[in-house]
Design an enzyme around this catalytic site. Structure first.
Site, PDB file in Angstrom:
ATOM      1  N   THR A 104       0.856  -1.192   0.000  1.00  0.00           N
ATOM      2  CA  THR A 104       0.000   0.000   0.000  1.00  0.00           C
ATOM      3  C   THR A 104       0.889   1.238   0.000  1.00  0.00           C
ATOM      4  OG1 THR A 104      -1.706  -1.199   1.190  1.00  0.00           O
ATOM      5  CG2 THR A 104      -1.806   1.203   1.309  1.00  0.00           C
TER       6      THR A 104
ATOM      7  N   CYS B  42     -33.091  18.646   7.287  1.00  0.00           N
ATOM      8  CA  CYS B  42     -32.935  17.477   8.171  1.00  0.00           C
ATOM      9  C   CYS B  42     -31.499  17.201   8.615  1.00  0.00           C
ATOM     10  CB  CYS B  42     -33.500  16.240   7.494  1.00  0.00           C
ATOM     11  SG  CYS B  42     -35.251  16.395   7.136  1.00  0.00           S
TER      12      CYS B  42
HETATM   13  N1  NAD Z   1      -1.205  -7.178   6.314  1.00  0.00           N
HETATM   14  C1  NAD Z   1      -2.307  -7.000   5.614  1.00  0.00           C
HETATM   15  O1  NAD Z   1      -3.392  -7.520   5.924  1.00  0.00           O
HETATM   16  C2  NAD Z   1      -2.284  -6.175   4.359  1.00  0.00           C
HETATM   17  C3  NAD Z   1      -3.384  -6.198   3.486  1.00  0.00           C
HETATM   18  C4  NAD Z   1      -3.339  -5.440   2.315  1.00  0.00           C
HETATM   19  C5  NAD Z   1      -2.215  -4.666   2.033  1.00  0.00           C
HETATM   20  N2  NAD Z   1      -1.158  -4.636   2.900  1.00  0.00           N
HETATM   21  C6  NAD Z   1       0.027  -3.847   2.534  1.00  0.00           C
HETATM   22  O2  NAD Z   1       0.987  -4.737   1.978  1.00  0.00           O
HETATM   23  C7  NAD Z   1       2.300  -4.370   2.366  1.00  0.00           C
HETATM   24  C8  NAD Z   1       2.967  -5.503   3.103  1.00  0.00           C
HETATM   25  O3  NAD Z   1       2.249  -5.753   4.289  1.00  0.00           O
HETATM   26  P1  NAD Z   1       2.614  -6.956   5.238  1.00  0.00           P
HETATM   27  O4  NAD Z   1       1.684  -6.889   6.386  1.00  0.00           O
HETATM   28  O5  NAD Z   1       2.703  -8.194   4.420  1.00  0.00           O
HETATM   29  O6  NAD Z   1       4.091  -6.488   5.695  1.00  0.00           O
HETATM   30  P2  NAD Z   1       5.138  -7.255   6.638  1.00  0.00           P
HETATM   31  O7  NAD Z   1       5.831  -6.188   7.406  1.00  0.00           O
HETATM   32  O8  NAD Z   1       4.463  -8.369   7.340  1.00  0.00           O
HETATM   33  O9  NAD Z   1       6.166  -7.882   5.587  1.00  0.00           O
HETATM   34  C9  NAD Z   1       7.019  -7.142   4.783  1.00  0.00           C
HETATM   35  C10 NAD Z   1       8.192  -8.056   4.422  1.00  0.00           C
HETATM   36  O10 NAD Z   1       9.037  -7.363   3.480  1.00  0.00           O
HETATM   37  C11 NAD Z   1      10.377  -7.752   3.755  1.00  0.00           C
HETATM   38  N3  NAD Z   1      11.299  -6.832   3.078  1.00  0.00           N
HETATM   39  C12 NAD Z   1      11.615  -5.558   3.427  1.00  0.00           C
HETATM   40  N4  NAD Z   1      12.511  -5.043   2.544  1.00  0.00           N
HETATM   41  C13 NAD Z   1      12.739  -5.995   1.617  1.00  0.00           C
HETATM   42  C14 NAD Z   1      13.566  -6.085   0.455  1.00  0.00           C
HETATM   43  N5  NAD Z   1      14.323  -5.054   0.057  1.00  0.00           N
HETATM   44  N6  NAD Z   1      13.568  -7.224  -0.254  1.00  0.00           N
HETATM   45  C15 NAD Z   1      12.794  -8.280   0.129  1.00  0.00           C
HETATM   46  N7  NAD Z   1      12.003  -8.260   1.220  1.00  0.00           N
HETATM   47  C16 NAD Z   1      11.973  -7.147   1.951  1.00  0.00           C
HETATM   48  C17 NAD Z   1      10.437  -7.771   5.270  1.00  0.00           C
HETATM   49  O11 NAD Z   1      11.538  -8.519   5.747  1.00  0.00           O
HETATM   50  C18 NAD Z   1       9.086  -8.424   5.609  1.00  0.00           C
HETATM   51  O12 NAD Z   1       9.197  -9.831   5.686  1.00  0.00           O
HETATM   52  C19 NAD Z   1       2.142  -3.101   3.209  1.00  0.00           C
HETATM   53  O13 NAD Z   1       2.282  -1.971   2.366  1.00  0.00           O
HETATM   54  C20 NAD Z   1       0.725  -3.193   3.720  1.00  0.00           C
HETATM   55  O14 NAD Z   1       0.183  -1.916   3.998  1.00  0.00           O
HETATM   56  C21 NAD Z   1      -1.164  -5.399   4.036  1.00  0.00           C
END
Ligand code: NAD
Length: 438
Positions: free
Chosen positions: A124, A268
């Site tokens: 996101t 309203c």
């Molecule tokens: N968690 C949710 O339910 C959800 C739902 C929809 C969207 N999102 C969005 O998706 C994105 C990820 O969310 P998440 O909860 O999975 O995050 P998270 O923090 O659980 O995981 C992110 C992962 O990225 C890895 N990472 C960081 N830098 C990296 C790199 N250079 N190369 C490879 N890996 C790398 C980290 O080690 C970590 O394992 C966010 O932007 C979040 O807002 C999350």
């Protein structure tokens, strides 16, 4: 398809498992080696319903590989999904460090790849991030051109923790922002079978959509909870009230009232909002979100007024005075508030509203106009045409068909048109067009 996934948190790990389950070859990449070790040994890196079984299954089937090596993951895949985290910073802004690092790494990696490679951002990110940060960084580090040598798009992820596999298989929509035809075709192959509309849009709309969805959820939860606290104080069953609210699919849980436009008004909404807030104050119950409604609405009126005042033009024609089409009710009409500001600023104001004929008004409306806004009635004109022809600025507050026909016919290149109602067929209007919030 050969797929690489960067970032194996909730989003990346679920995508990896589901895409591998669907028969694709998936390479998982993360900077955290413990996550890679878990997946390699067939274990889920996240606690999530269905994930232990699914990760074990796809690991045994041999559809999953893991690595920390970005270059080899890119060389051995056709399409990459970026799922790194974008957490909050102390000031509330999004921390895009991981997004920036991964964009550099992806750029470096596709520099030496001959074939076209598609990159899909699933993290996101706030609107503008793909166009202003991710795209230029990949281009800089690869020396290649977005849309020509590589594809780049944003596909919002709608899954929720706790039901993420189910949500992956049943998304509300599949939305692809930006991207070239080739990238979109690849994504159609991967997600086109899901029981959801497949929609393509601009990259900024897709970025904004994802953020707005989460904010909308937050707003709904807060609404239900504020109503809950007030109901509790009043000894009303909030669960029953909210359940009944949700059973109205015409006005409550529907598209109604969810179109950007002008401020709310009428006899309203403002009255009952104030009454509810007074009740809460009387009960000593703080409802900050609902307390923000009237000030926000007033700001919206001010925003429209500023467009006219900042134009420097002195003669203003208002098409519409009542708070919505098809009524002569002027009570708390934001257009009346607007007219009063224009009069106060000494502008030459003319008004046309087909429903508001002062001679014809009766009852509460007549009393309202005679007692509250007598000065406005003298500015009402008989025809829409004369208002348009005698004004430099036209404020469009109604969108009845006959009025629109006159606007199409009589506006000229010299007019500034402030549209409060999202006039259809805007290309038929002459002049300088400004939408109130679009
Ligand atoms: N968690 C949710 O339910 C959800 C739902 C929809 C969207 N999102 C969005 O998706 C994105 C990820 O969310 P998440 O909860 O999975 O995050 P998270 O923090 O659980 O995981 C992110 C992962 O990225 C890895 N990472 C960081 N830098 C990296 C790199 N250079 N190369 C490879 N890996 C790398 C980290 O080690 C970590 O394992 C966010 O932007 C979040 O807002 C999350």
């Amino acid at each position: 398809m050969n797929i690489s996934i960067f970032g194996l948190g909730y989003v990346g790990a679920v995508s990896l498992a589901c895409l591998a389950r669907d028969g694709h070859k998936v390479i998982g990449v993360d900077i955290d080696p413990s996550k890679l070790d878990l997946i390699k040994s067939g274990q889920s890196p996240i606690i999530e319903e269905g994930m232990p079984e699914l990760v074990a299954e796809v690991a045994i089937a041999g559809n999953v590989e893991v690595t920390t090596d970005t270059a080899s993951a890119i060389q051995n895949s056709d399409i990459s999904f970026v799922c790194v985290g974008t957490p909050s910073q102390n000031n509330g802004s999004q921390n895009l460090n991981a997004i920036e690092r991964i964009s550099e790494q992806l750029g470096e990696a596709i520099k030496n790849k001959e074939q076209f490679h598609t990159i899909v951002i699933r993290s996101t990110v706030v609107p503008g991030t793909v166009e202003k940060l991710i795209g230029p960084t990949i281009e800089k580090f690869s020396g290649k051109k977005n849309g020509q040598d590589f594809g780049l798009c944003f596909q919002p992820e709608f899954l929720r923790e706790g039901s993420s596999i189910k949500d992956y298989d049943n998304p509300p929509l599949t939305v692809i922002g930006g991207g070239d035809e080739r990238s979109i075709q690849q994504l159609r192959k991967l997600f086109g079978h899901l029981p959801a509309d497949f929609v393509t849009t601009s990259v900024r709309s897709a970025e904004m959509l994802k953020t707005c969805c989460n904010v909308f959820h937050a707003l709904k939860i807060t609404f239900a909870n504020e109503i809950g606290r007030l109901c509790q104080g009043l000894e009303v069953d909030s669960r029953e009230v909210m359940d009944l609210i949700c059973r109205d699919h015409q006005l409550n849980i529907s598209k109604a009232y969810l179109k950007p436009g002008f401020a709310f008004g009428g006899s309203c909404l403002p009255k009952d909002t104030r009454a509810l807030l007074y009740l809460a104050k009387h009960e000593d119950i703080s409802l900050p979100m609902l307390a923000g409604l009237m000030p926000s609405n007033e700001l919206h009126v001010e925003h429209a007024i500023d467009v006219v005042l900042n134009s420097g033009k002195k003669s203003v024609g208002m098409i519409g005075l009542s708070f919505k089409s098809g009524t002569d009710d002027l009570r708390e009409s934001p257009l009346v508030a607007m007219a009063e500001r224009f009069i106060g600023k000494g502008l030459d104001l003319k008004i046309f509203d087909p429903e508001v004929n002062v001679a014809r008004l009766v009852g509460a409306n007549r009393r309202y106009i005679e007692e509250t806004i007598p000065h406005i009635s003298s500015l009402m004109k008989e025809t829409c045409q004369e208002v348009i022809e005698q004004s430099d600025v036209i404020v469009v507050g109604l969108n009845d068909k006959p009025l629109l026909a006159q606007l199409y016919e009589y506006t000229t290149e010299n007019h500034l048109i402030l549209d409060l109602v999202d006039v259809p067929n805007q290309e038929k209007l002459s002049g300088n067009y400004v939408g109130v919030c679009w």
